[in-house]
Write a protein that holds these residues in place. Structure first.
Motif, PDB file in Angstrom:
ATOM      1  N   ASN A   1     104.728  90.948 127.693  1.00 44.24           N
ATOM      2  CA  ASN A   1     104.294  90.840 129.088  1.00 44.24           C
ATOM      3  C   ASN A   1     104.219  92.196 129.785  1.00 44.24           C
ATOM      4  N   ALA A   2     104.120  93.247 129.006  1.00 44.68           N
ATOM      5  CA  ALA A   2     103.903  94.621 129.486  1.00 44.68           C
ATOM      6  C   ALA A   2     105.034  95.162 130.360  1.00 44.68           C
ATOM      7  N   CYS A   3     106.204  94.563 130.297  1.00 44.78           N
ATOM      8  CA  CYS A   3     107.339  95.071 131.071  1.00 44.78           C
ATOM      9  C   CYS A   3     107.695  96.492 130.623  1.00 44.78           C
ATOM     10  N   LEU A   4     107.535  96.740 129.321  1.00 45.51           N
ATOM     11  CA  LEU A   4     107.921  98.026 128.762  1.00 45.51           C
ATOM     12  C   LEU A   4     106.935  99.142 129.095  1.00 45.51           C
ATOM     13  N   GLY A   5     105.830  98.806 129.741  1.00 47.78           N
ATOM     14  CA  GLY A   5     104.915  99.834 130.211  1.00 47.78           C
ATOM     15  C   GLY A   5     105.490 100.580 131.407  1.00 47.78           C
ATOM     16  N   CYS A   6     106.345  99.923 132.164  1.00 50.15           N
ATOM     17  CA  CYS A   6     106.936 100.529 133.368  1.00 50.15           C
ATOM     18  C   CYS A   6     108.457 100.677 133.286  1.00 50.15           C
ATOM     19  N   HIS A   7     109.092  99.918 132.406  1.00 46.59           N
ATOM     20  CA  HIS A   7     110.556  99.938 132.278  1.00 46.59           C
ATOM     21  C   HIS A   7     110.939 100.287 130.851  1.00 46.59           C
ATOM     22  N   ALA A   8     112.004 101.017 130.713  1.00 46.25           N
ATOM     23  CA  ALA A   8     112.606 101.282 129.404  1.00 46.25           C
ATOM     24  C   ALA A   8     114.022 100.726 129.433  1.00 46.25           C
TER      25      ALA A   8
ATOM     26  N   LEU B   1     116.670  88.374 140.866  1.00 50.46           N
ATOM     27  CA  LEU B   1     115.884  89.010 139.809  1.00 50.46           C
ATOM     28  C   LEU B   1     114.777  88.096 139.300  1.00 50.46           C
ATOM     29  N   LYS B   2     115.063  86.808 139.162  1.00 48.76           N
ATOM     30  CA  LYS B   2     114.017  85.870 138.746  1.00 48.76           C
ATOM     31  C   LYS B   2     112.868  85.867 139.753  1.00 48.76           C
ATOM     32  N   ASN B   3     113.191  85.866 141.028  1.00 45.06           N
ATOM     33  CA  ASN B   3     112.172  85.900 142.071  1.00 45.06           C
ATOM     34  C   ASN B   3     111.355  87.188 141.985  1.00 45.06           C
ATOM     35  N   LYS B   4     112.022  88.308 141.750  1.00 44.44           N
ATOM     36  CA  LYS B   4     111.342  89.597 141.656  1.00 44.44           C
ATOM     37  C   LYS B   4     110.415  89.623 140.436  1.00 44.44           C
ATOM     38  N   ILE B   5     110.846  89.044 139.325  1.00 44.11           N
ATOM     39  CA  ILE B   5     110.008  89.003 138.122  1.00 44.11           C
ATOM     40  C   ILE B   5     108.773  88.139 138.380  1.00 44.11           C
ATOM     41  N   ILE B   6     108.963  86.988 138.981  1.00 48.13           N
ATOM     42  CA  ILE B   6     107.857  86.057 139.211  1.00 48.13           C
ATOM     43  C   ILE B   6     106.883  86.577 140.271  1.00 48.13           C
ATOM     44  N   LYS B   7     107.402  87.044 141.400  1.00 47.19           N
ATOM     45  CA  LYS B   7     106.549  87.421 142.532  1.00 47.19           C
ATOM     46  C   LYS B   7     106.197  88.907 142.587  1.00 47.19           C
ATOM     47  N   GLY B   8     106.948  89.739 141.848  1.00 45.17           N
ATOM     48  CA  GLY B   8     106.706  91.177 141.917  1.00 45.17           C
ATOM     49  C   GLY B   8     107.153  91.714 143.262  1.00 45.17           C
TER      50      GLY B   8
ATOM     51  N   SER C   1     107.720  95.418 145.993  1.00 39.16           N
ATOM     52  CA  SER C   1     108.204  96.796 146.031  1.00 39.16           C
ATOM     53  C   SER C   1     109.318  96.889 147.052  1.00 39.16           C
ATOM     54  N   GLY C   2     109.960  98.035 147.061  1.00 42.79           N
ATOM     55  CA  GLY C   2     111.005  98.260 148.047  1.00 42.79           C
ATOM     56  C   GLY C   2     112.400  98.329 147.481  1.00 42.79           C
ATOM     57  N   SER C   3     112.679  97.640 146.382  1.00 46.78           N
ATOM     58  CA  SER C   3     114.023  97.672 145.812  1.00 46.78           C
ATOM     59  C   SER C   3     114.308  99.001 145.122  1.00 46.78           C
ATOM     60  N   TRP C   4     113.270  99.604 144.541  1.00 48.38           N
ATOM     61  CA  TRP C   4     113.445 100.839 143.766  1.00 48.38           C
ATOM     62  C   TRP C   4     112.441 101.914 144.177  1.00 48.38           C
ATOM     63  N   GLY C   5     111.734 101.717 145.236  1.00 53.26           N
ATOM     64  CA  GLY C   5     110.741 102.692 145.662  1.00 53.26           C
ATOM     65  C   GLY C   5     109.474 102.003 146.127  1.00 53.26           C
ATOM     66  N   VAL C   6     108.414 102.779 146.273  1.00 57.60           N
ATOM     67  CA  VAL C   6     107.187 102.245 146.848  1.00 57.60           C
ATOM     68  C   VAL C   6     106.203 101.702 145.817  1.00 57.60           C
ATOM     69  N   VAL C   7     106.359 102.056 144.543  1.00 56.29           N
ATOM     70  CA  VAL C   7     105.429 101.574 143.519  1.00 56.29           C
ATOM     71  C   VAL C   7     105.687 100.086 143.297  1.00 56.29           C
TER      72      VAL C   7
ATOM     73  N   MET D   1     105.820  96.344 141.733  1.00 53.39           N
ATOM     74  CA  MET D   1     105.879  95.686 140.438  1.00 53.39           C
ATOM     75  C   MET D   1     104.934  94.493 140.494  1.00 53.39           C
ATOM     76  N   PRO D   2     104.053  94.355 139.491  1.00 55.94           N
ATOM     77  CA  PRO D   2     103.143  93.208 139.522  1.00 55.94           C
ATOM     78  C   PRO D   2     103.882  91.887 139.295  1.00 55.94           C
ATOM     79  N   ALA D   3     103.303  90.831 139.803  1.00 60.11           N
ATOM     80  CA  ALA D   3     103.863  89.488 139.624  1.00 60.11           C
ATOM     81  C   ALA D   3     103.687  89.036 138.178  1.00 60.11           C
ATOM     82  N   ASN D   4     104.599  88.194 137.745  1.00 61.63           N
ATOM     83  CA  ASN D   4     104.540  87.587 136.410  1.00 61.63           C
ATOM     84  C   ASN D   4     104.608  86.073 136.552  1.00 61.63           C
ATOM     85  N   ALA D   5     103.734  85.531 137.358  1.00 60.81           N
ATOM     86  CA  ALA D   5     103.768  84.108 137.699  1.00 60.81           C
ATOM     87  C   ALA D   5     103.454  83.193 136.523  1.00 60.81           C
TER      88      ALA D   5
END
Length: 113
Positions: free
Chosen positions: A36-43, A70-77, A79-85, A87-91
């Protein structure tokens, strides 16, 4: 003495089966993160675009209910928790997959090895 032996053997068996289950869950979660391309932005252990999974686990270690957040953040994406970039939604992920990913991340994304 015999009861103690039985108890110890049962305890060892239970611990081994829990370890196998955790290892299996870790492997599934790591695969989900990759698919699900999580590793493109997270290591696992360093910041890329987003925080490392270990940094997320550390940040929420003392949070009384990090799973729901965290589940909500993964599903809805978002910004604000870690900066301005953002995170896309994973609905498209199932609730079971999101739960597996969130639990794995909150454990620091342990290796499936």
């Amino acid at each position: 003495m015999q009861h103690l032996k039985c108890f110890l053997l049962a305890s060892i068996f239970l611990l081994c089966s829990l370890s196998v289950k955790a290892s299996s869950d870790d492997a599934k979660a790591a695969l989900l993160a990759k698919q699900n391309a999580c590793l493109g932005c997270h290591a696992l252990d360093k910041k890329i675009v987003g925080p490392s999974f270990q940094a997320v686990a550390k940040k929420y270690a003392n949070d009384p209910s990090p799973m729901a957040f965290l589940k909500n953040k993964i599903i809805k994406g978002g910004s604000g928790s870690w900066g301005v970039v953002p995170m896309p939604a994973n609905a498209k992920l199932s609730d079971a997959d999101v739960s597996l990913l969130a639990a794995w991340i909150l454990r620091g994304a342990p290796s499936a090895n």
